[in-house]
Design a protein around this motif. Sequence first.
Motif, PDB file in Angstrom:
ATOM      1  N   TYR A 247      12.516   9.959  13.688  1.00 28.72           N
ATOM      2  CA  TYR A 247      11.277   9.205  13.652  1.00 28.72           C
ATOM      3  C   TYR A 247      10.573   9.521  12.337  1.00 28.72           C
ATOM      4  O   TYR A 247      10.243  10.675  12.084  1.00 28.72           O
ATOM      5  N   LYS A 248      10.354   8.512  11.506  1.00 25.34           N
ATOM      6  CA  LYS A 248       9.795   8.762  10.183  1.00 25.34           C
ATOM      7  C   LYS A 248       8.330   8.335  10.094  1.00 25.34           C
ATOM      8  O   LYS A 248       7.935   7.296  10.632  1.00 25.34           O
ATOM      9  N   SER A 249       7.546   9.158   9.400  1.00 28.27           N
ATOM     10  CA  SER A 249       6.180   8.748   9.068  1.00 28.27           C
ATOM     11  C   SER A 249       6.272   7.639   8.027  1.00 28.27           C
ATOM     12  O   SER A 249       7.141   7.664   7.154  1.00 28.27           O
ATOM     13  N   ILE A 250       5.397   6.670   8.130  1.00 27.84           N
ATOM     14  CA  ILE A 250       5.489   5.464   7.317  1.00 27.84           C
ATOM     15  C   ILE A 250       4.272   5.331   6.404  1.00 27.84           C
ATOM     16  O   ILE A 250       3.141   5.621   6.807  1.00 27.84           O
ATOM     17  N   GLU A 251       4.529   4.885   5.190  1.00 27.54           N
ATOM     18  CA  GLU A 251       3.424   4.631   4.261  1.00 27.54           C
ATOM     19  C   GLU A 251       2.511   3.542   4.821  1.00 27.54           C
ATOM     20  O   GLU A 251       2.974   2.534   5.354  1.00 27.54           O
TER      21      GLU A 251
ATOM     22  N   HIS B 294      -0.070   6.169   1.714  1.00 27.82           N
ATOM     23  CA  HIS B 294       0.176   7.557   2.113  1.00 27.82           C
ATOM     24  C   HIS B 294       0.811   7.575   3.495  1.00 27.82           C
ATOM     25  O   HIS B 294       0.787   6.579   4.219  1.00 27.82           O
ATOM     26  N   SER B 295       1.380   8.688   3.854  1.00 32.51           N
ATOM     27  CA  SER B 295       1.737   8.955   5.248  1.00 32.51           C
ATOM     28  C   SER B 295       0.811  10.064   5.726  1.00 32.51           C
ATOM     29  O   SER B 295       0.240  10.799   4.921  1.00 32.51           O
ATOM     30  N   ASP B 296       0.655  10.188   7.040  1.00 31.99           N
ATOM     31  CA  ASP B 296      -0.257  11.195   7.598  1.00 31.99           C
ATOM     32  C   ASP B 296       0.474  12.517   7.815  1.00 31.99           C
ATOM     33  O   ASP B 296       1.646  12.536   8.192  1.00 31.99           O
ATOM     34  N   GLY B 297      -0.237  13.616   7.637  1.00 27.88           N
ATOM     35  CA  GLY B 297       0.347  14.939   7.848  1.00 27.88           C
ATOM     36  C   GLY B 297       0.334  15.381   9.299  1.00 27.88           C
ATOM     37  O   GLY B 297       0.783  16.477   9.608  1.00 27.88           O
ATOM     38  N   SER B 298      -0.131  14.539  10.188  1.00 31.72           N
ATOM     39  CA  SER B 298      -0.289  14.876  11.598  1.00 31.72           C
ATOM     40  C   SER B 298       1.034  14.795  12.350  1.00 31.72           C
ATOM     41  O   SER B 298       2.072  14.410  11.806  1.00 31.72           O
ATOM     42  N   LEU B 299       0.981  15.157  13.655  1.00 31.77           N
ATOM     43  CA  LEU B 299       2.068  14.808  14.560  1.00 31.77           C
ATOM     44  C   LEU B 299       2.083  13.294  14.730  1.00 31.77           C
ATOM     45  O   LEU B 299       3.096  12.635  14.527  1.00 31.77           O
TER      46      LEU B 299
END
Length: 364
Positions: free
Chosen positions: A290-294, A238-243
């Motif tokens: 900047y990408k959220s990462i699995e 998953h990736s996080d929904g946070s900042l």
Amino acid sequence: MELKVVKASVEKGEGLGWGKSLLVPSIRETLKNDSQSVPERYIQEPKDRPLISQNLFDSLQVPVIDFSMLAQKDANEIRKLDLACKEWGFFQIINHGVREEIMVNMKAAMAAFFELPFQEKSKCAKAANEIQGYGQNFVVSEKQKLDWCDMMFLKTFPHETRNFKFWPLTLPGFKEAVEEYSTEIRKVSNKIDANLSVLMGMDENGLKRKLGEFQQGIRMNYYPTCSRPDLVLGISPHSDGSLFTLLLQDDEINGLQIKHKEVWLDAKPIPNSLVVNIGDAIEILSNGMYKSIEHRAISNEKKPRMSIATFVMPGDEVQIGPLDSMVNEKHLRRSYRNIKYIDYIRQKFAMKMQGKAHTAIVKL
């Protein structure tokens, strides 16, 4: 095999909040009856199972940022941070200023909670229409494969979002440890926020002006040992929904893996460091720069593992979308639509953890 389910109730007078999750058994309590079996619902599909073997990419390491150098506005360290956010979405920070004693106390408080008898822990069980408390989140189907993990999630900032009904207040030292740790982590978060603001073309207070007061939530994870770690996942990809998220790992046992260039890599613990990862909200605000990462967690046969994830988030009513500084009609066209943060989070909690599926909701 007896399955002990964390019993919850629907809170009267409460709205939907961030979402809800189906009730599931406590894996730790289940294993007390039979520690060698793996219940069918925890056995992942073959394509989703981790490869528990020597990592062939040991030479690749998650970037390490010296936070004390960032505080001095060291140009080289700022470049390292920028590259870490662009190329990895993950980095470990050292010399962050949180005293070792505070981290040790937080880990001890978490361990003490998970050691409580099941009936005591159940007094903190999450409500069926809430995400705070002891239990599990992101369970949306009776047929869904379950994670090899028990967890406790608490909102910690702003203070008015705390719901002490879900805190084990009779457990000596727990409240004090969480309050002290969350306060110190908030100081670190403010410094990360300031640096990201500058990297995204604003001054140090840019994100604060755009988003207002940030929210903070802490998730405590307990991963029991598993006789067949090759069949289960501690937490699904998953990736996080946070900042962004700050993770306090177990210093001795590796379990966190990140997906880097389509390969799962171990994020090997550095004692007293914090692992930071970019969340979906920063991906949206940065227009994908900047990408959220699995990432995921794996289990092991030898020793239980615990970790503490602190999520830094915008306020519920804040609109998130690409920042003006990150959009250029010639070169950086808008890639994401605007969305109210609470709506994004509700959509996220309505789905199981499933890689990067959540960010697709807002992509143009």
